[in-house]
Write an enzyme that holds these catalytic residues in place. Structure first.
Site: not given
Ligand code: MRU
Length: 343
Positions: A55, A57, A92, A202, A242, A252
């Site tokens: 995970r 970006a 994604r 996260q 992102d 983000n």
């Protein structure tokens, strides 16, 4: 510690002939366990991105590039190449690094004869990974130049971050955490408020990463951020991104926008750190950025109520003090000018 992504050769020659696999650090097991997963097929690479075993970006961009190489291991004709690129693109939607990496792979591979594509795919994936590590190291240096005078003036600094934009989210070094790692390595006193980042937590990864590095930090509930800012306990915020639109609006992790609003209300600088591969000049503004909607089960699974789970939000450029990239610190509304000047 295992790297986030690396190659495993099983007797492969320099052109990529022979069996070759990709090893990833499975982030769904962290922080409880650090385990590697071996990817050998397109489907395994797509699953790793979709399920968030990898995970962040920049890291999903590099994984997608390696996924192309894995997907071409049996045949590399035009139909296979198209299928491989489409499969990975569907994993994604928000982080543009994934789509940027796939476009780059297509640009390099499509003009080649099929028998030359396999070796070229491994070479290009390797280049994308190496460039990400170098870009993030440069972000660390530029961010350190921003932080160092503040730390020297105040004697210490209290930063806040959201989600995980550390080395775990990249090939190496991280983006938002790169300047923090750099400041710590320079012996400067840094403390980081780490918001948990519901629903996927996260922030726990960030806390784990900072603990491994010996950097002072405190885990907080997402909703504690406003109070801490009001109490004067936060000097500066740094988050990752992102996708950054041409006008500087930044996607983000969900919750970033609320932090930027609170930072503005309290006059606290709010910085975004990301490599140039995260800037999407084809998106005029944040309204054009696709927002990933994840499964409702990631929220309170035991409730019977309908749930919405947007994974990202948009922070308008006007709330951002600066965007730290590998080429320096840019005003959010001057990204195009900076890139045209080769900055
Ligand atoms: O859903 P995730 O965990 O992939 O989202 C990650 C983020 O939002 C990060 O802040 C962003 O990708 C920057 S990572 C250097």
């Amino acid at each position: 510690m295992f790297p986030t992504i690396s190659e495993e050769d099983e007797g492969a020659d320099k052109d990529g002939n022979g069996r070759r696999a990709v090893l990833i650090l499975d982030q769904t097991r962290l922080p409880a366990r650090a385990e590697q997963v071996r990817l050998t097929t397109l489907e395994e690479a797509a699953h790793a991105i979709r399920s968030m075993q990898v995970r962040g970006a920049p890291l999903i961009g590099a994984t997608a590039a390696y996924g192309v190489a894995l997907g071409l291991s049996a045949t590399a004709d035009d139909a296979t190449l198209g299928h491989v690129l489409d499969t990975l693109a569907a994993t994604r939607p928000t982080a543009v690094n994934l789509h940027w990496a796939l476009a780059r792979m297509r640009r390099v591979l499509a003009p080649l004869a099929p028998d030359r594509r396999r070796a070229a795919a491994w070479r290009e994936a390797r280049a994308i990974a190496a460039e990400d590590a170098a870009a993030n190291a440069a972000i660390g240096r530029h961010g350190l130049a921003l932080l160092e005078p503040l730390i020297r003036r105040r004697g210490r600094i209290d930063l806040m971050t959201h989600c995980n934009a550390g080395w775990l989210a990249t090939v190496a070094h991280g983006t938002a955490l790169a300047p923090i790692h750099a400041a710590h390595a320079a012996g400067l006193p840094v403390h980081v408020w780490v918001s948990e980042t519901r629903p996927r937590n996260q922030g726990w990864l960030t806390a784990w990463e900072l603990r491994q590095a010996g950097i002072a930090h405190t885990l907080i509930a997402d909703n504690a951020a406003g109070l801490l800012m009001m109490q004067g306990k936060v000097d500066l915020l740094i988050v990752g991104a992102d996708r950054i639109a041409a006008n500087g609006d930044t996607a983000n992790k969900i919750g970033t926008y609320l932090k930027a609003l609170a930072a503005r209300a309290h006059g606290i600088p709010f910085y975004v750190a990301a490599p140039a591969s995260t800037i999407d000049f084809s998106c005029p503004s944040g309204a054009d950025i696709p927002i990933e909607e994840r499964a409702a089960a990631e929220l309170a699974a035991s409730l019977d109520s309908p749930a919405a789970n947007p994974a990202f939000d948009i922070t308008p450029a006007g709330l951002i003090s600066g965007i730290i990239t590998e080429s320096g610190i840019h005003a959010p509304d001057a990204l195009r000018t900076s890139s045209e000047q080769g900055a």
